[in-house]
Design an enzyme around this catalytic site. Structure first.
Site, short mmCIF file in Angstrom:
data_model
loop_
_atom_site.label_atom_id
_atom_site.label_comp_id
_atom_site.label_asym_id
_atom_site.label_seq_id
_atom_site.Cartn_x
_atom_site.Cartn_y
_atom_site.Cartn_z
N LYS A 1 95.97 55.98 -29.23
CA LYS A 1 96.67 57.24 -28.96
C LYS A 1 97.32 57.24 -27.57
CE LYS A 1 92.98 59.88 -29.68
NZ LYS A 1 91.91 58.94 -30.07
N ARG B 1 90.08 68.48 -31.41
CA ARG B 1 89.02 67.61 -31.91
C ARG B 1 88.03 68.36 -32.79
NH1 ARG B 1 89.46 63.54 -27.52
NH2 ARG B 1 88.09 61.80 -27.89
N ARG C 1 88.60 47.14 -24.27
CA ARG C 1 89.07 48.13 -23.30
C ARG C 1 88.03 48.33 -22.19
NH1 ARG C 1 90.92 53.99 -25.44
NH2 ARG C 1 88.74 54.56 -25.16
N ARG D 1 85.83 52.75 -17.89
CA ARG D 1 85.27 53.98 -18.46
C ARG D 1 83.81 53.77 -18.84
NH1 ARG D 1 89.38 56.73 -22.70
NH2 ARG D 1 87.38 57.54 -23.40
N ARG E 1 80.41 58.44 -30.19
CA ARG E 1 81.81 58.92 -30.25
C ARG E 1 82.38 58.74 -31.65
NH1 ARG E 1 84.07 55.42 -25.75
NH2 ARG E 1 86.10 56.36 -26.11
P1 AMP Z 1 89.28 60.47 -24.82
O1 AMP Z 1 89.87 60.06 -23.53
O2 AMP Z 1 90.23 61.25 -25.68
O3 AMP Z 1 88.63 59.32 -25.56
O4 AMP Z 1 88.08 61.49 -24.47
C1 AMP Z 1 86.95 61.08 -23.74
C2 AMP Z 1 85.87 62.13 -23.82
O5 AMP Z 1 86.34 63.36 -23.26
C3 AMP Z 1 85.40 62.48 -25.22
O6 AMP Z 1 84.42 61.59 -25.71
C4 AMP Z 1 84.84 63.89 -24.99
O7 AMP Z 1 83.56 63.83 -24.35
C5 AMP Z 1 85.83 64.47 -23.98
N1 AMP Z 1 86.95 65.14 -24.66
C6 AMP Z 1 88.26 64.76 -24.65
N2 AMP Z 1 89.01 65.59 -25.39
C7 AMP Z 1 88.16 66.52 -25.89
C8 AMP Z 1 88.31 67.64 -26.76
N3 AMP Z 1 89.50 67.96 -27.28
N4 AMP Z 1 87.21 68.38 -27.04
C9 AMP Z 1 86.01 68.08 -26.54
N5 AMP Z 1 85.78 67.02 -25.74
C10 AMP Z 1 86.84 66.24 -25.42
#
Ligand code: AMP
Length: 190
Positions: free
Chosen positions: A14, A89, A128, A134, A146
């Site tokens: 993404k 989400r 990654r 991360r 996740r």
């Molecule tokens: P990402 O960078 O999209 O993989 O997000 C990393 C982490 O941020 C996720 O595992 C969640 O803990 C938190 N996070 C990101 N976007 C959301 C969302 N829309 N709702 C809740 N938690 C989020």
């Protein structure tokens, strides 16, 4: 306005594809994960709260995430449109997003869902982890969490957009360029 929800499990591509789309269509990239990470780096109150969930691979509570998202959108009154990456989400987030966009006289144009199977996702996340720094990419247990959260809470959001006739699945396997082309084709049909 062109408002795209770029959807898919962790590791689907993404973030990478968002960069291509914003360049081509002049959109604002809104990644909730990136905003949370920036807050963690800046040691804000929101950052401390988000970190306690992110480090475990859990979702940050809806209310916090929705409020943050709203203020990010309102910070860009000049935007031609947005790419929502990593949001919504949950169904509650999708509903809140619809209501909020309506209140500012716009709406979601399409959900583009990158489809990649689980074995490939695990491989990508492992790779990654070596470069992203991360915390949530480095630990197999957190990755599993996740993926589970995605399957249980996030995947159902597809139905929300299917019911509105806005859901488009895109094959997320192939070269970065090939996948970008597939996304461009779908957007150009709108
Ligand atoms: P990402 O960078 O999209 O993989 O997000 C990393 C982490 O941020 C996720 O595992 C969640 O803990 C938190 N996070 C990101 N976007 C959301 C969302 N829309 N709702 C809740 N938690 C989020």
């Amino acid at each position: 306005m062109l408002n795209i929800v770029l959807f898919g499990p962790p590791g689907a591509g993404k973030g990478t594809q968002s960069e291509r789309l914003i360049e081509k269509y002049g959109l604002i990239h809104l990644s909730t994960g990136d905003v949370f990470r920036a807050n963690i780096k800046g040691e804000t109150e929101l950052g401390t709260l988000a970190k306690s969930f992110m480090d475990k691979g859990q979702l940050v509570p809806d209310e916090v995430t929705i409020n943050m998202l709203r203020s990010e959108v309102l910070n860009h009154p000049e935007a031609k449109g947005f790419i929502f990456d990593g949001f919504p989400r949950t169904n509650a987030q999708a509903e809140a997003l619809d209501l909020f966009l309506k209140s500012i006289d716009t709406k979601i144009s399409v959900m583009l869902a990158l489809e990649v199977e689980e074995v490939e996702l695990r491989e990508r996340l492992k790779k990654r982890a070596e470069v992203s720094g991360r915390v949530d990419d480095a630990n197999p247990e957190v990755i599993q969490n996740r993926i589970n959260v995605y399957n249980n809470e996030t995947a159902p959001v597809k139905t929300f957009y299917q019911n509105q006739g806005k859901f488009v699945a895109v094959n997320g396997i192939g070269s970065i360029d090939e996948i970008t082309q597939r996304l461009f084709e779908e957007i150009n049909k709108l």
